[in-house]
Design a protein around this motif. Structure first.
Motif, mmCIF file in Angstrom:
data_model
loop_
_atom_site.group_PDB
_atom_site.id
_atom_site.type_symbol
_atom_site.label_atom_id
_atom_site.label_comp_id
_atom_site.label_asym_id
_atom_site.label_seq_id
_atom_site.Cartn_x
_atom_site.Cartn_y
_atom_site.Cartn_z
ATOM 1 N N LEU A 1 49.837 46.418 41.297
ATOM 2 C CA LEU A 1 49.733 45.949 39.884
ATOM 3 C C LEU A 1 48.214 45.245 39.455
ATOM 4 N N ARG A 2 47.568 45.584 38.683
ATOM 5 C CA ARG A 2 46.565 45.120 38.176
ATOM 6 C C ARG A 2 46.099 45.355 36.912
ATOM 7 N N GLY A 3 44.890 44.655 36.651
ATOM 8 C CA GLY A 3 44.695 44.747 35.191
ATOM 9 C C GLY A 3 44.097 46.345 34.708
ATOM 10 N N GLU B 1 41.446 47.044 33.464
ATOM 11 C CA GLU B 1 40.120 47.708 33.506
ATOM 12 C C GLU B 1 39.872 48.303 34.872
ATOM 13 N N HIS B 2 41.121 48.476 35.488
ATOM 14 C CA HIS B 2 40.733 49.480 36.716
ATOM 15 C C HIS B 2 41.684 50.830 36.312
ATOM 16 N N ILE B 3 41.965 51.149 35.187
ATOM 17 C CA ILE B 3 42.557 52.410 35.089
ATOM 18 C C ILE B 3 41.447 53.465 35.440
ATOM 19 N N VAL C 1 52.983 44.437 48.382
ATOM 20 C CA VAL C 1 52.090 44.303 47.233
ATOM 21 C C VAL C 1 50.749 43.285 47.614
ATOM 22 N N ARG C 2 49.856 43.270 47.037
ATOM 23 C CA ARG C 2 48.849 42.372 47.236
ATOM 24 C C ARG C 2 48.012 41.815 45.997
ATOM 25 N N TYR C 3 47.450 40.831 45.993
ATOM 26 C CA TYR C 3 46.715 40.386 45.062
ATOM 27 C C TYR C 3 45.313 40.196 45.735
ATOM 28 N N ALA C 4 44.375 40.577 45.264
ATOM 29 C CA ALA C 4 42.918 41.076 45.843
ATOM 30 C C ALA C 4 41.844 40.462 44.991
ATOM 31 N N PRO C 5 41.776 39.192 45.061
ATOM 32 C CA PRO C 5 40.553 38.491 44.116
ATOM 33 C C PRO C 5 39.422 38.718 44.737
ATOM 34 N N SER C 6 38.289 38.701 43.981
ATOM 35 C CA SER C 6 37.082 38.349 44.359
ATOM 36 C C SER C 6 36.865 37.144 44.226
ATOM 37 N N PRO C 7 36.071 36.163 45.205
ATOM 38 C CA PRO C 7 36.081 34.617 45.400
ATOM 39 C C PRO C 7 34.706 34.423 44.459
ATOM 40 N N ALA D 1 36.405 50.640 49.584
ATOM 41 C CA ALA D 1 37.172 49.729 50.449
ATOM 42 C C ALA D 1 38.584 49.388 49.968
ATOM 43 N N VAL D 2 38.848 49.443 48.564
ATOM 44 C CA VAL D 2 40.212 49.095 48.063
ATOM 45 C C VAL D 2 41.041 50.333 48.888
ATOM 46 N N VAL D 3 40.893 51.455 48.764
ATOM 47 C CA VAL D 3 41.603 52.531 49.518
ATOM 48 C C VAL D 3 41.996 52.266 50.872
HETATM 49 N N1 GLU Z 1 38.996 42.627 43.358
HETATM 50 C C1 GLU Z 1 39.743 43.674 42.226
HETATM 51 C C2 GLU Z 1 39.630 42.726 41.124
HETATM 52 O O1 GLU Z 1 39.484 41.573 41.258
HETATM 53 C C3 GLU Z 1 41.011 43.976 42.673
HETATM 54 C C4 GLU Z 1 41.551 45.000 41.873
HETATM 55 C C5 GLU Z 1 42.599 45.738 42.545
HETATM 56 O O2 GLU Z 1 43.707 45.318 42.429
HETATM 57 O O3 GLU Z 1 42.533 46.969 42.869
HETATM 58 O O4 GLU Z 1 39.522 43.031 40.125
#
Ligand code: GLU
Length: 447
Positions: free
Chosen positions: A175-177, A179-181, A6-12, A161-163
Motif C-alpha cells: 500500500l503506497r502513495g 505517485e508510485h502508480i 507488509v512494509r513501510y519503506a521511507p526514505s530518511p 531495489a524495491v523489487v
Molecule cells: N521509498 C519509497 C517512498 O518513500 C517507497 C515506495 C514504496 O512503498 O514502494 O515513496
C-alpha cells in the motif's frame, strides 16, 4: 495462503510527514487486521537526500502514534538487513543475473570504465494489475523507456531495489502513495523476469487541502509534520484516529475510534478512490474529544509545559489545577490552553448581545450592585463568592436565573461558561469589580 506481510519503506530524507504517516498507518492496520507482519525498511539509496537523524525521527514519531512493528533496522529480523545501503551486494548479484539473461545491458559513462545498468523493456507488452484501491490498471511497455536499475556509482535505483527487497522480504501487499502508480509496471517487469510472484498493489489517493489542492510540504496553512502536532500538544490516539480516516472509512457510522476499533473495522476494500481532504476543523474536533476524556491530572500534565513555555507562573499546583479544570472543556490541544488563558485574563471585556438583551429585560441593576457590594467585602475565594451570590439572593429575594445571570454576565460578559465562583476566584477581585463597574455604566447610560 501466505502470511500477510507488509512494509513501510521511507526514505530518511526528513521528518515524518502526514502523508508518510498515513502510508505507515494503513500498512500497519492492514497487517494487524489480518494477523500479518508489519516491517520497516529504510530506502536510503538517494544518498544526497538522506538527513542525519532522519531514520531515528521517523521511527520515534511512528512509535509515538502507537505503531509497533515486527522487523526493522533497529529491531532486526529474519530478512535483514533492513537498510538498502547495507544490501548493495544483493542488488548487484541480481542485476548481473539480468545481464546474463540478456534482459539488461550496460551503458558506459563516456571516457570511463564505469557503467550503469539498464533494464531492457520488452517490446509491445501490456502490464495489467488489479489495484486494491482503483481496480484494473493497464500500461503499455512501449510507453516505458529502458530504465536504469543500477547507477554508475553502483547504487541501485528505487524501482530495482524495491523489487529485490519486497521479494526477499516476502512482502504480500504493497500500500503506497499514488505517485508510485507509474512505477508499478517497471517493477512488474523485474518480477516477471525472475519468475517471482507479484504482490498485490494498492495506491492510495492524494491528500488535499480545503481548496482541493494537493498538500505540498511548503503549504504553510496546514501543520504537516507529526512532530509539530506532538509539540502543539495533540494526542497520539487522536492523530491516529484522524489519519486513519484520511482515505478510509469504517462500515459503522462512527468517527471516534480507538486503535483497537480501527483494527477491528479495517477493511481495505473501503479505501477511498477520491482524494482525502485534510480537514483542520475535524482534526481539532477529534482531538478535543480525546482531550475531554482525559483525567484532570492528565490534562494538567498536558497543559503545564505549554503554560510554562509561555512564561506563565506554574509554581502553585492548586492554581494550575484550578485553571486547567476551568478551561478543560474548551481546550482542543495542549498549546491552546495558553490562548485561552490569555483570553481569560487579558481579553477585553465585552457583553455579548444576547446577554445585554437579558440584562435589559428585567431589573438586573440592583442585583449587580448588591453583588458588587458583597464581593468587595469578601475574601474572594470560590466559596466566598458562592456565598456572596446566595446573600444577594436572600437580601433581594431573587433566585434562579434572575439571580445567577446578572452575576455571570456582569463579570464575564456571557450567559454561559464554566463554574462562575471558580472562574472569578482565578480572575481576581480587581478585574471582577472593574468589569462590574463597566456593566453598571453600560446599563445606566442606556437606561
Ligand atoms: N521509498 C519509497 C517512498 O518513500 C517507497 C515506495 C514504496 O512503498 O514502494 O515513496
Amino acid at each position: 495462503m501466505n502470511k500477510v506481510r507488509v512494509r513501510y519503506a521511507p526514505s530518511p530524507t526528513g521528518l515524518l510527514h502526514i502523508g508518510n504517516a498515513r502510508t505507515a498507518i494503513f500498512n500497519y492496520l492492514f497487517a494487524r487486521s489480518r494477523g500479518g507482519d508489519f516491517l520497516i525498511r529504510i530506502e536510503d539509496t538517494d544518498v544526497k537526500r538522506n538527513v542525519i537523524g532522519g531514520e531515528a525521527s521517523q521511527l520515534d514519531n511512528l512509535r509515538w502514534l502507537g505503531l509497533d512493528w515486527d522487523e526493522s533496522p533497529d529491531k532486526g529480523g529474519p530478512y535483514g538487513p533492513y537498510r538498502q545501503l547495507e544490501r548493495l551486494d544483493l542488488y548487484k548479484e541480481y542485476a548481473e543475473k539480468l545481464l546474463d539473461m540478456g534482459m539488461a545491458y550496460k551503458e558506459y559513462k563516456e571516457g570511463s570504465n564505469k557503467y550503469a545498468i539498464r533494464f531492457k523493456v520488452p517490446a509491445d507488452k501490456e502490464y495489467v494489475f488489479n489495484d486494491m484501491v482503483r481496480g484494473t490498471l493497464r500500461f503499455q511497455s512501449k510507453e516505458v523507456e529502458d530504465w536504469i536499475m543500477i547507477k554508475d556509482n553502483g547504487i541501485p535505483t528505487y524501482n530495482f531495489a524495491v523489487v529485490i527487497d519486497d521479494h526477499f522480504m516476502k512482502i504480500t501487499h504493497i500500500l503506497r502513495g499514488e505517485e508510485h502508480i507509474t512505477n508499478t509496471p517497471k517493477q512488474m517487469m523485474v518480477y516477471e523476469a525472475f519468475g517471482w510472484d507479484i504482490p498485490m498493489f494498492g495506491h492510495m489517493t492524494i491528500i488535499v487541502n480545503e481548496k482541493k489542492k494537493k498538500l505540498s510540504k511548503r503549504d504553510q496553512s496546514i501543520v504537516q509534520f507529526i512532530s509539530q502536532y506532538r509539540e502543539l500538544g495533540y494526542l497520539p490516539e487522536a492523530m491516529l484516529n484522524f489519519i486513519a480516516l484520511l482515505g478510509w472509512s469504517p462500515a459503522v457510522n462512527q468517527e471516534i475510534l480507538s486503535k483497537e476499533d480501527i483494527i477491528n473495522h479495517f477493511d481495505s476494500s473501503r479505501l477511498s478512490k477520491a482524494p482525502a481532504m485534510f480537514d483542520v476543523v475535524k482534526l481539532a474536533y477529534i482531538n478535543k474529544e480525546y482531550v475531554k476524556k482525559m483525567s484532570p491530572e492528565a490534562f494538567v500534565e498536558l497543559c503545564k509545559p505549554h503554560l510554562e513555555k509561555a512564561g506563565i507562573d506554574v509554581s502553585n499546583p492548586v492554581w494550575v489545577a484550578d485553571l486547567c479544570s476551568l478551561l478543560h472543556e474548551r481546550t482542543a490541544y495542549g498549546a491552546q490552553i495558553v490562548e485561552l488563558h490569555h483570553a481569560f485574563f487579558h481579553g477585553s471585556f465585552e457583553i455579548e448581545p444576547e446577554a445585554l438583551e437579558f440584562l435589559k429585560s428585567e431589573d438586573t441593576l440592583q442585583v449587580i450592585k448588591a453583588f458588587k457590594k458583597q464581593l468587595t467585602m469578601s475574601n474572594f475565594n470560590a466559596d466566598d463568592i458562592k456565598e456572596s451570590i446566595k446573600d444577594v439572593g436572600k437580601r433581594l429575594n431573587v433566585k434562579g436565573k434572575s439571580l445567577f445571570m446578572p452575576c455571570r454576565i456582569a463579570t464575564t460578559g456571557a450567559m454561559h461558561g464554566p463554574d462562575l465562583p471558580k472562574s472569578l476566584s482565578l480572575l481576581g477581585k480587581e478585574v471582577a469589580i472593574s468589569r462590574i463597574n463597566k456593566t453598571i455604566e453600560i446599563l445606566e447610560n442606556k437606561a
